[in-house]
Design an enzyme around this catalytic site. Structure first.
Site, PDB file in Angstrom:
ATOM      1  NE  ARG A  95     -10.522  -4.203  68.475  1.00  0.00           N
ATOM      2  CZ  ARG A  95      -9.514  -3.361  68.205  1.00  0.00           C
ATOM      3  NH1 ARG A  95      -8.310  -3.849  68.074  1.00  0.00           N
ATOM      4  NH2 ARG A  95      -9.696  -2.070  68.099  1.00  0.00           N
ATOM      5  CB  VAL A  96     -17.485  -4.206  69.103  1.00  0.00           C
ATOM      6  CG1 VAL A  96     -18.871  -4.301  69.728  1.00  0.00           C
ATOM      7  CG2 VAL A  96     -16.469  -3.742  70.143  1.00  0.00           C
ATOM      8  CG  ASP A 146     -15.541  -2.703  58.055  1.00  0.00           C
ATOM      9  OD1 ASP A 146     -14.678  -2.052  57.434  1.00  0.00           O
ATOM     10  OD2 ASP A 146     -15.421  -3.014  59.254  1.00  0.00           O
ATOM     11  CB  ALA A 162     -20.015   2.473  67.928  1.00  0.00           C
ATOM     12  NE  ARG A 163     -15.945   6.649  71.747  1.00  0.00           N
ATOM     13  CZ  ARG A 163     -15.917   5.616  72.593  1.00  0.00           C
ATOM     14  NH1 ARG A 163     -16.981   4.877  72.782  1.00  0.00           N
ATOM     15  NH2 ARG A 163     -14.816   5.336  73.264  1.00  0.00           N
ATOM     16  CG  ASP A 181     -23.814   2.262  76.084  1.00  0.00           C
ATOM     17  OD1 ASP A 181     -24.341   2.521  77.193  1.00  0.00           O
ATOM     18  OD2 ASP A 181     -22.621   1.893  75.976  1.00  0.00           O
ATOM     19  CD  GLU A 204     -20.957   9.417  75.996  1.00  0.00           C
ATOM     20  OE1 GLU A 204     -20.155   9.036  76.862  1.00  0.00           O
ATOM     21  OE2 GLU A 204     -21.291   8.710  75.029  1.00  0.00           O
ATOM     22  CG  HIS A 207     -20.094   5.436  77.249  1.00  0.00           C
ATOM     23  ND1 HIS A 207     -19.489   6.421  76.503  1.00  0.00           N
ATOM     24  CD2 HIS A 207     -19.437   4.298  76.923  1.00  0.00           C
ATOM     25  CE1 HIS A 207     -18.503   5.901  75.790  1.00  0.00           C
ATOM     26  NE2 HIS A 207     -18.453   4.601  76.034  1.00  0.00           N
ATOM     27  CB  ALA A 225     -16.566  -0.872  78.513  1.00  0.00           C
TER      28      ALA A 225
END
Ligand code: NAD
Ligand code: MLT
Length: 527
Positions: A149-150, A169, A228-229, A253, A258, A277, A280
């Site tokens: 999606r992102v 992917d 992402a992560r 980000d 964290e 982060h 969003a």
């Protein structure tokens, strides 16, 4: 019901829960024993990425029905532990996609044009115009790892800004990539070709450390973007590669731990741009994910389909009204079957006949299993029932036929030990009135409710009267009685709906009569 919210979410989500009549308790920055105390009587928990939802926390929450994640990533939630305990986990996967994509684009410009560095120096009174020579995105190649999606939204945006797109992917079709103007390639080729590498996969055992020193070396004089992560890109290797100048820069980000440790080497490298982060963190995204998480918590508590459940059987929202009445019917049929069955359950078959066979019935089958596993000590529900069956080596099959005898739809649950089996069939009268219409081949017509007695007897005069007398003398009131028999004078099966329990002594008394082959008491009350 109490809904515990342990990470800050937008007011719109809290309001929605309150409007639905729930008692919303916010407990931000609460951890350990205090958090376990808070969650003890909660039916719902809403988190973002800050709260670690692990087995210990779930064990402290006997009433918990659902964990709602106001956002996408669920790496802070132990989904297996939730599934084992019958707790639904649902995320809000749509609400912040555009915000995350926009943040990625912003980070690309920030790092390629040194915006944060120049900004900081100017704020310090320094006009450092001659120190920065940026790079354009136009005519450069964007390597995308994870075209979900992102990743797709980033592809659209940066593609429109003149970038060539090459993506890695393994789980996306060529045609979808084509529609986005992206070429699919293996990771090595993406690294070789990319000027900017952007990461958009989840953090999984497969993606953890996916981009390490070798991959960064292959990328060469480019930029890495990770919104992402943390943990997907090796942070020490990244800091070293930018420090040494083999990599032009990075914009991050998200971080493996964290909040980011103030001593992290990432913070010492000027060409690494960081945000805490914030992907969003837009008003629209926060409102979207908060209301979506709230809606799912409300649905789960109302026993309605949870659209973004990650561990519960899926059900199409539009089909749910047609499927819903069969959920309870199948569970009841499962409960009756297992109580009547003497053997060890080796397999469970759920058969659908007639109109219901046209529907997605995963959730109905899971409910039948819930009924079968009711006697177990573990809390079994439609979320964990398939897992409980697998764990115990019980074969579960689902079969469908459009043909149904006299009923428009029929659901049958068959439990078997491989040699003997018992089949209990149910239907709905007038669309929502449950009836058990067959037990072990005998046609009956029983309202499944409360207490039941199933008696197998020789079809001889006076047996039904005898059973009625014994029950009556012991103050067990009969609400209804349904008799099915093979042939006149053969064997019969009679189902009694009762207003109270039948004690063991009464069962023994009934079975002492030679006309009675077997008498079994079934508890169907829902406590
Ligand atoms: P998604 O599930 O829609 O897409 C992820 C994609 O990664 C899928 O297409 C999947 O096929 C692919 N993928 C999985 N394993 C892979 C592998 N080993 N190699 C290559 N590709 C792989 O998820 P999404 O909604 O696009 O979210 C992407 C990431 O962004 C997630 O990690 C999410 O948590 C994160 N996110 C972060 C923020 C933020 O605030 N920074 C906001 C939203 C999402
Ligand atoms: C997400 O996974 O949705 C994001 O990381 C956003 C967040 O919760 O802050």
């Amino acid at each position: 019901m109490k809904i515990l919210v342990t990470d800050p979410i937008a007011d719109a989500g809290l309001d929605r829960l309150r409007e639905a009549g729930h008692d919303v308790v916010t407990a931000y920055d609460v951890e350990g024993a205090d958090l376990r105390e808070q969650i003890r009587d909660a039916a719902g928990l809403i988190v973002r990425s800050g709260t670690k939802v692990d087995a210990e926390l779930l064990d402290a929450a006997p009433e918990l029905v659902i964990v709602g994640r106001a956002g996408i990533g669920v790496d802070n939630i132990d989904i297996d532990a939730a599934t084992e305990r019958g707790v639904i986990v649902a995320n809000a996967p749509e609400g912040n996609v555009r915000a995350a994509a926009e943040h990625t684009v912003a980070m690309a410009f920030a790092v390629a044009r040194s915006i944060p560095q120049a900004h900081a120096r100017l704020k310090d009174g320094e006009w450092a115009k001659g120190d920065y020579l940026g790079r354009e995105v136009n005519n450069k190649t964007l390597g995308i790892v994870g075209l979900g999606r992102v990743g797709q939204e980033v592809a659209k945006r940066l593609g429109a800004l003149g970038m060539d797109l090459v993506a890695y992917d393994p789980y996306i079709s060529e045609s979808r990539a084509d529609q986005l103007g992206a070429e699919l390639a293996e990771l090595d080729e993406v690294l070789d070709r990319a000027d900017f590498l952007t990461i958009h996969t989840p953090l999984t055992p497969e993606t953890e450390g996916l981009i390490g020193s070798e991959e960064l070396a292959r990328l060469g004089d480019g930029f890495v973007l990770n919104c992402a992560r943390g943990g997907i890109v090796d942070e020490a290797a990244l800091a070293a590669a930018v420090e040494e100048g083999t990599l032009a820069g990075a914009a991050l980000d998200v971080f493996a731990d964290e909040p980011l440790d103030p001593d992290s080497p990432l913070l010492d490298v000027d060409e690494i741009v960081v945000t805490p982060h914030l992907g969003a963190s837009t008003e629209a995204a926060q409102e979207n994910v908060a209301t979506s998480a709230a809606d799912q918590v409300i649905a789960a508590i109302n026993d309605e389909p949870v659209v973004n459940a990650l561990n519960a059987p899926s059900v199409d929202r539009s089909a749910f009204p047609r499927v819903r009445p069969y959920i309870g019917l199948a569970e009841t049929a499962g409960r009756i079957a297992v109580q009547l069955f003497d053997g060890r359950v080796n397999s469970v078959e759920v058969e659908y006949a007639g109109d219901i066979a046209e529907e997605e019935v995963e959730i109905v089958t899971a409910s039948a299993l819930k009924g079968v596993f009711r006697p177990l000590e573990v809390r079994v529900n439609a979320v964990n029932a398939p897992g409980v069956a697998e764990e115990r080596g019980i074969d579960v099959t689902e079969s469908k036929t459009s043909q149904s005898d006299v009923f428009q739809s029929r659901v049958s649950v068959v439990v078997s030990d491989g040699e003997e089996d018992i089949r209990v069939c149910g239907t709905l009268f007038a669309g929502d009135d449950p009836r058990i219409v067959q037990i072990d081949g005998y046609r009956v017509d029983a309202i499944p409710h409360g207490h039941m007695l199933v008696a197998r007897n020789h079809d001889k005069p006076g047996v039904i009267g005898f059973i009625g007398t014994v029950l009556g003398e012991n103050n067990v009131n009969i609400a209804g009685m349904y008799n099915g028999r093979e042939t006149i004078g053969g064997e019969a099966l009679t189902v009694y709906s009762l207003d109270s329990e039948v004690p063991d002594e009464l069962i023994e008394q009934l079975e002492e009569d030679e006309r009675i082959i077997r008498a079994q008491y079934l508890a169907l009350n829902n406590e």
